[in-house]
Design a protein around this motif. Structure first.
Motif, PDB file in Angstrom:
ATOM      1  N   GLU A   1     -41.013  87.082 -48.505  1.00 25.56           N
ATOM      2  CA  GLU A   1     -40.682  88.109 -48.314  1.00 25.56           C
ATOM      3  C   GLU A   1     -39.644  88.405 -48.870  1.00 25.56           C
ATOM      4  O   GLU A   1     -39.226  89.479 -48.770  1.00 25.56           O
ATOM      5  CB  GLU A   1     -41.191  88.771 -46.942  1.00 25.56           C
ATOM      6  N   LEU A   2     -38.311  87.004 -48.254  1.00 25.92           N
ATOM      7  CA  LEU A   2     -37.458  86.911 -48.482  1.00 25.92           C
ATOM      8  C   LEU A   2     -37.242  86.963 -50.162  1.00 25.92           C
ATOM      9  O   LEU A   2     -36.509  87.967 -51.023  1.00 25.92           O
ATOM     10  CB  LEU A   2     -36.879  85.789 -49.026  1.00 25.92           C
ATOM     11  N   GLN A   3     -37.750  86.646 -51.177  1.00 19.65           N
ATOM     12  CA  GLN A   3     -38.388  86.628 -52.537  1.00 19.65           C
ATOM     13  C   GLN A   3     -38.481  88.049 -53.435  1.00 19.65           C
ATOM     14  O   GLN A   3     -37.788  88.614 -54.235  1.00 19.65           O
ATOM     15  CB  GLN A   3     -39.137  85.321 -52.779  1.00 19.65           C
ATOM     16  N   LYS A   4     -39.613  88.737 -52.703  1.00 21.09           N
ATOM     17  CA  LYS A   4     -39.464  90.078 -53.148  1.00 21.09           C
ATOM     18  C   LYS A   4     -38.140  91.226 -52.373  1.00 21.09           C
ATOM     19  O   LYS A   4     -38.441  91.607 -52.867  1.00 21.09           O
ATOM     20  CB  LYS A   4     -40.745  90.375 -52.259  1.00 21.09           C
ATOM     21  N   GLY A   5     -37.903  90.491 -52.012  1.00 21.22           N
ATOM     22  CA  GLY A   5     -36.500  91.396 -51.073  1.00 21.22           C
ATOM     23  C   GLY A   5     -35.072  91.209 -51.897  1.00 21.22           C
ATOM     24  O   GLY A   5     -35.249  90.692 -53.097  1.00 21.22           O
ATOM     25  N   ASP A   6     -34.109  91.839 -51.119  1.00 23.00           N
ATOM     26  CA  ASP A   6     -32.778  91.011 -52.100  1.00 23.00           C
ATOM     27  C   ASP A   6     -32.041  90.418 -50.895  1.00 23.00           C
ATOM     28  O   ASP A   6     -31.607  91.185 -50.015  1.00 23.00           O
ATOM     29  CB  ASP A   6     -32.070  91.749 -52.167  1.00 23.00           C
ATOM     30  N   PHE A   7     -32.368  88.938 -51.335  1.00 29.12           N
ATOM     31  CA  PHE A   7     -31.554  88.020 -50.288  1.00 29.12           C
ATOM     32  C   PHE A   7     -29.956  87.697 -49.992  1.00 29.12           C
ATOM     33  O   PHE A   7     -29.827  87.487 -49.235  1.00 29.12           O
ATOM     34  CB  PHE A   7     -32.342  86.336 -50.599  1.00 29.12           C
ATOM     35  N   GLY A   8     -29.942  88.417 -51.564  1.00 27.00           N
ATOM     36  CA  GLY A   8     -28.207  88.570 -51.526  1.00 27.00           C
ATOM     37  C   GLY A   8     -27.862  89.425 -50.276  1.00 27.00           C
ATOM     38  O   GLY A   8     -26.452  89.058 -50.438  1.00 27.00           O
ATOM     39  N   GLN A   9     -28.205  90.405 -49.852  1.00 33.57           N
ATOM     40  CA  GLN A   9     -27.884  91.026 -48.882  1.00 33.57           C
ATOM     41  C   GLN A   9     -27.599  90.650 -47.165  1.00 33.57           C
ATOM     42  O   GLN A   9     -27.029  91.133 -46.530  1.00 33.57           O
ATOM     43  CB  GLN A   9     -28.643  92.491 -48.369  1.00 33.57           C
ATOM     44  N   ILE A  10     -28.564  89.582 -47.472  1.00 36.27           N
ATOM     45  CA  ILE A  10     -27.809  88.310 -46.534  1.00 36.27           C
ATOM     46  C   ILE A  10     -26.469  88.103 -46.450  1.00 36.27           C
ATOM     47  O   ILE A  10     -27.382  86.527 -46.897  1.00 36.27           O
ATOM     48  CB  ILE A  10     -28.676  88.076 -45.785  1.00 36.27           C
TER      49      ILE A  10
END
Length: 543
Positions: A292-301
């Motif tokens: 799920e993290l890979q599908k999203g935008d981990f850079g926002q965290i």
């Protein structure tokens, strides 16, 4: 004088320095009303159909079931003590505890009060957890007050989570149960509620528990915020590495004992995760979360603080998350970190430090088991590839996927070992970075050894399977190393070998095991050694 009523109450201690404003979630939804004791917050949920009403409606003529359910909530915040020593308590009713900020709660308060109040012979319930890639949680409940020895708690490898029993003195309560919260039944004068909280605080601060429950000091909560933040940073970097496709021992586990019927589907929510309908997962798993993290935008965290404040797991239905059934994802992280030669473990949203004496005891046992590996390094990616690689060794014969039925259990087939060597080593293999916990490997060695010693049918099947493998691999001299069914083996003639594939740790460059895997290994090795078998650990470096 009127007798004080006997009531059942749930009390939580809030962390040092927490005020009433910081005790409740921003969206707690409760209304403050006037109170003569502390600050009182209450809430009444609207009447709504229960979740199962829609299902029942299919069986009614008009498709309607006129049922409604609603709940009440209350949280009373009470100051105890004076000036610098002042502490805040939360007395919760109904669903009121959901309004509390999880980070504001003093972890382990209820457990400490119980262990300071209940003697070892007056216990009723113990909950424990063994920390591994799969967290095994266990509840033992006696029908009446019983001694600690009756609960079969392995204090050397299990983290005690909850206890209940009858207190030595009835001055505070008639019965106690505690984890983070303290549940108690007592005669409480409503005008002396603050005094009762003061007694609870004294019981929490006492050290009576050291008489019978000193083992809980093996693993102690970390209280320093600076150290906690430093450890969180390490965990966040490990999570980032997993998102980038690198291995880590970080994993997820629900920290509570769940009801057997709690077969819920969950989803992952928060900053940096993909919006829209959510994938529903049948279990909590770090692999799914990373996807799920890979599908999203981990850079926002930005960091762990951002993740802690945003990421949640929620019950999912039709792609939508139920905000009333949620949990901070951070409380589900399970990880182990070595920092400045100290071991720290993250579980249930709390960092624990392992005592130096306990750490040395485990390390000494681990070092005694560690021997030069029969295969020092391998290019194999996983256990299956390593087994294929080893099948060509002349001094080994593969017993992998050989299933031998023990006596009286025709369908409970056991694997005697992965390889039998010409020097009578029974070798059990595991990829130490797979999703299955290493404790499964240790247990496999225990069960196989027990059957080999005690079960005539198992021994006969083991030897027959070895004969078939000799024909398959065109090798000789292995089946004859095993006794026939009627002859018992001499355990000292054989060695139980645990072979574990591991990548070297980035910091040290050395191959090793997580601390709690070492704890579980020691327990298994002690069981095997009592049967008379030598036990060895062989670490195989994954390139």
């Amino acid at each position: 004088m009127a007798k004080a009523p006997t009531v059942s109450l749930t009390l939580r201690l809030l962390r040092n320095g927490i005020t009433a404003e910081g005790a409740l979630k921003d969206d707690h939804g409760l209304e403050e009303i006037d109170s003569t004791a502390g600050r009182l917050f209450v809430g009444q949920s609207p009447a709504i159909p229960p979740s199962w009403a829609k299902f029942l409606a299919h069986y009614t003529p008009d498709g309607i079931v006129n049922l409604r359910t609603q709940s009440c909530s209350a949280a009373m915040l009470i100051d105890v003590g004076k000036e610098q020593k002042k502490r805040l308590f939360a007395l919760c009713f109904g669903q009121g505890h959901h309004a509390l900020d999880e980070d504001a709660i003093q972890r382990g308060f209820g457990l400490r009060v119980v262990l300071n109040s209940v003697s070892r012979g007056k216990l009723r319930t113990l909950d424990s957890a063994s920390l591994d890639t799969t967290v095994m949680q266990r509840r033992v409940q006696a029908s009446r007050d019983s001694d600690l020895s009756a609960f079969d708690l392995d204090a050397n490898r299990n983290l005690l989570r909850l206890a209940s029993g009858t207190p030595k003195s009835g001055d505070f309560a008639k019965a106690l149960a505690g984890k983070d919260a303290l549940h108690f039944r007592a005669a409480v004068d409503p005008d002396k509620l603050v005094e009762h909280c003061e007694k609870a605080l004294k019981l929490y601060e006492a050290t009576d528990y050291k008489t019978d429950f000193a083992f809980i000091d093996y693993v102690q909560p970390v209280g320093e915020r600076v150290l906690t933040e430093e450890l969180d940073t390490i965990v966040f970097q490990d999570l980032k590495a997993m998102v980038q496709g690198n291995p880590s021992d970080l994993h997820l586990a629900i920290p509570d004992i769940l009801s057997p019927d709690a077969a819920l589907e969950i989803g992952y929510f928060g900053t940096g995760l993909s919006p829209g309908p959510k994938t529903a997962y049948g279990e909590l798993a770090i692999e799914d979360y990373v996807v799920e993290l890979q599908k999203g935008d981990f850079g926002q965290i930005a960091d762990m603080a951002a993740l802690k404040g945003s990421h949640e797991i929620r019950v999912v239905a039709d792609g939508e998350g139920d905000r009333s059934h949620k949990r901070k994802l951070y409380t589900c992280f399970v990880h182990e970190v070595t920092l400045r030669n100290n071991i720290y473990v993250l579980f249930d949203g709390q960092w624990f430090g392992v005592s130096k004496d306990y750490h040395k005891e485990i390390e000494d046992a681990y070092t005694a088991l560690l021997k030069p590996a029969f295969r020092v390094k391998t290019t194999a990616d996983n256990e299956r590839a390593l087994i294929t690689e080893l099948e060509g060794e002349a001094n080994l014969i593969s017993m992998d996927q050989t299933k031998v039925a023990p006596k009286g259990a025709a369908n409970a087939a056991l694997e005697p070992c992965d390889f039998l060597s010409q020097t009578k080593q029974l070798i059990h293999l595991k990829d130490g970075h797979s999703s299955a916990p290493l404790s499964h490997l240790w247990n496999q060695g225990v069960v196989s050894a027990e059957a080999f010693v005690s079960d005539e049918v198992f021994r006969k099947g083991f030897r027959a399977a070895a004969q078939k493998r000799e024909k398959k691999f065109k090798k000789q001299g292995f089946a004859g190393l095993l006794p026939d069914g009627r002859t018992k083996p001499v355990p000292g003639d054989y060695t139980i070998v645990f072979g574990v594939m591991r990548h070297p740790y980035a910091a040290s460059g050395q191959v090793g095991l997580p601390f709690f895997s070492k704890v579980a290994l020691r327990a298994a090795a002690e069981r095997i050694s009592r049967m008379g078998f030598p036990v060895e650990l062989h670490l195989i470096e994954k390139k």
